[in-house]
Design a protein around this motif. Structure first.
Motif, PDB file in Angstrom:
ATOM      1  N   TRP A   1     -29.982  14.737  -6.700  1.00  0.00           N
ATOM      2  CA  TRP A   1     -28.925  14.042  -7.448  1.00  0.00           C
ATOM      3  C   TRP A   1     -29.450  13.509  -8.782  1.00  0.00           C
ATOM      4  N   THR A   2     -28.768  13.811  -9.861  1.00  0.00           N
ATOM      5  CA  THR A   2     -29.062  13.397 -11.241  1.00  0.00           C
ATOM      6  C   THR A   2     -30.358  13.986 -11.790  1.00  0.00           C
TER       7      THR A   2
ATOM      8  N   MET B   1     -30.876  15.342  -2.252  1.00  0.00           N
ATOM      9  CA  MET B   1     -29.628  16.082  -2.095  1.00  0.00           C
ATOM     10  C   MET B   1     -29.890  17.574  -1.958  1.00  0.00           C
TER      11      MET B   1
ATOM     12  N   LEU C   1     -20.482  13.476  -6.628  1.00  0.00           N
ATOM     13  CA  LEU C   1     -21.515  13.931  -5.699  1.00  0.00           C
ATOM     14  C   LEU C   1     -22.038  12.793  -4.831  1.00  0.00           C
ATOM     15  N   TYR C   2     -21.938  11.562  -5.316  1.00  0.00           N
ATOM     16  CA  TYR C   2     -22.255  10.438  -4.432  1.00  0.00           C
ATOM     17  C   TYR C   2     -21.351  10.471  -3.215  1.00  0.00           C
TER      18      TYR C   2
END
Length: 259
Positions: free
Chosen positions: A32-33, A97, A182-183
């Motif tokens: 993620w990110t 993720m 996406l969280y």
């Protein structure tokens, strides 16, 4: 740079190393990110002897595309890339993720996965009280402050502050809509009850100081896997950045071990 258009997104990727190598290709999936450069150390190490693929997930790094609501949709992107590259079977390596994506693929398409490596990942998303409060407040604080708070917590104490600031800037470049959507996808992710179905040899590498996804959650998952090897390193959640050489060594040992 090569790219692939998939369902409204353009995925940028790297595909290096010998195509005729005897070993199955390595496929690296970031979290993620983040972006595909999380795997720079591993890419440099492994591409001399085997094919290595890595990508920027949709909306991350140099890839375009809106956020999606399920991890399964991200898994379909990865499978589309593998089909495009003619990779029928591979070793999947996923961080955070990315490990959720790897597990999703292993469950839906076990024939595509020879081995799997989960780096700082879990089978059921359970947040600590502190992270839960942080996520609940995400709509009330400036986006860059929200990203900074999350990334700061991802590193073990003592990691260089200037490097953390650089990673905060890079993460904040990920569109807010992608990050928050996406969280929700991660929050809904839960394959823990199906972990026993994943029979491929699996390496789980986790940071002892990981407060994002605590090591006890990984150990709970490991007990459910039929064939899992566990390595715990002196690091936080960002193992590819904090301990790149140690992570590469753990991967090397796992890949060369006899089944």
């Amino acid at each position: 740079m090569p790219q692939l258009d998939v369902d409204g997104a353009t995925l940028r990727y790297d595909d290096e190393g010998p195509r005729d190598a005897a070993d199955a290709p390595l496929v690296f999936v970031h979290g993620w990110t983040a972006n595909r450069h999380r795997w720079d150390h591993q890419m440099a190490h492994f591409c001399a002897g085997r094919r290595v693929v890595r990508l920027d997930l949709r909306g991350h790094g140099e890839s375009t595309g809106a956020g999606v609501r399920t991890i399964a949709e991200l898994a379909r992107d990865v499978l589309a890339l593998l089909d495009h590259l003619g990779v029928e079977r591979c070793v999947l390596v996923g961080h955070s993720m990315g490990g959720m994506i790897a597990q999703t693929i292993a469950l839906a398409h076990p024939e595509r996965v020879e081995r799997m490596v989960l780096v700082g990942s879990i089978g059921r998303m359970t947040y600590s009280r502190g992270r839960g409060l942080l996520m609940a407040a995400s709509t009330l604080v400036p986006y860059k402050l929200f990203v900074a708070a999350n990334i700061q917590r991802a590193f073990a104490p003592g990691y260089p502050r200037e490097e953390i600031r650089a990673h905060i800037r890079a993460s904040a470049a990920t569109p807010r809509e992608v990050v928050m959507t996406l969280y929700g996808a991660m929050r809904a992710f839960d394959v823990l009850d199906r972990a026993g179905e994943i029979s491929v040899p699996t390496l789980m590498v986790h940071g002892y100081h990981d407060v994002q996804l605590p090591v006890r959650q990984m150990l709970r998952m490991a007990r459910a896997y039929p064939d899992a090897v566990v390595r715990v390193l002196d690091a936080g959640h960002e193992l590819p950045l904090e301990k790149p050489a140690e992570l590469t060594g753990a991967l090397d040992s796992f890949l060369t071990a006899k089944p």
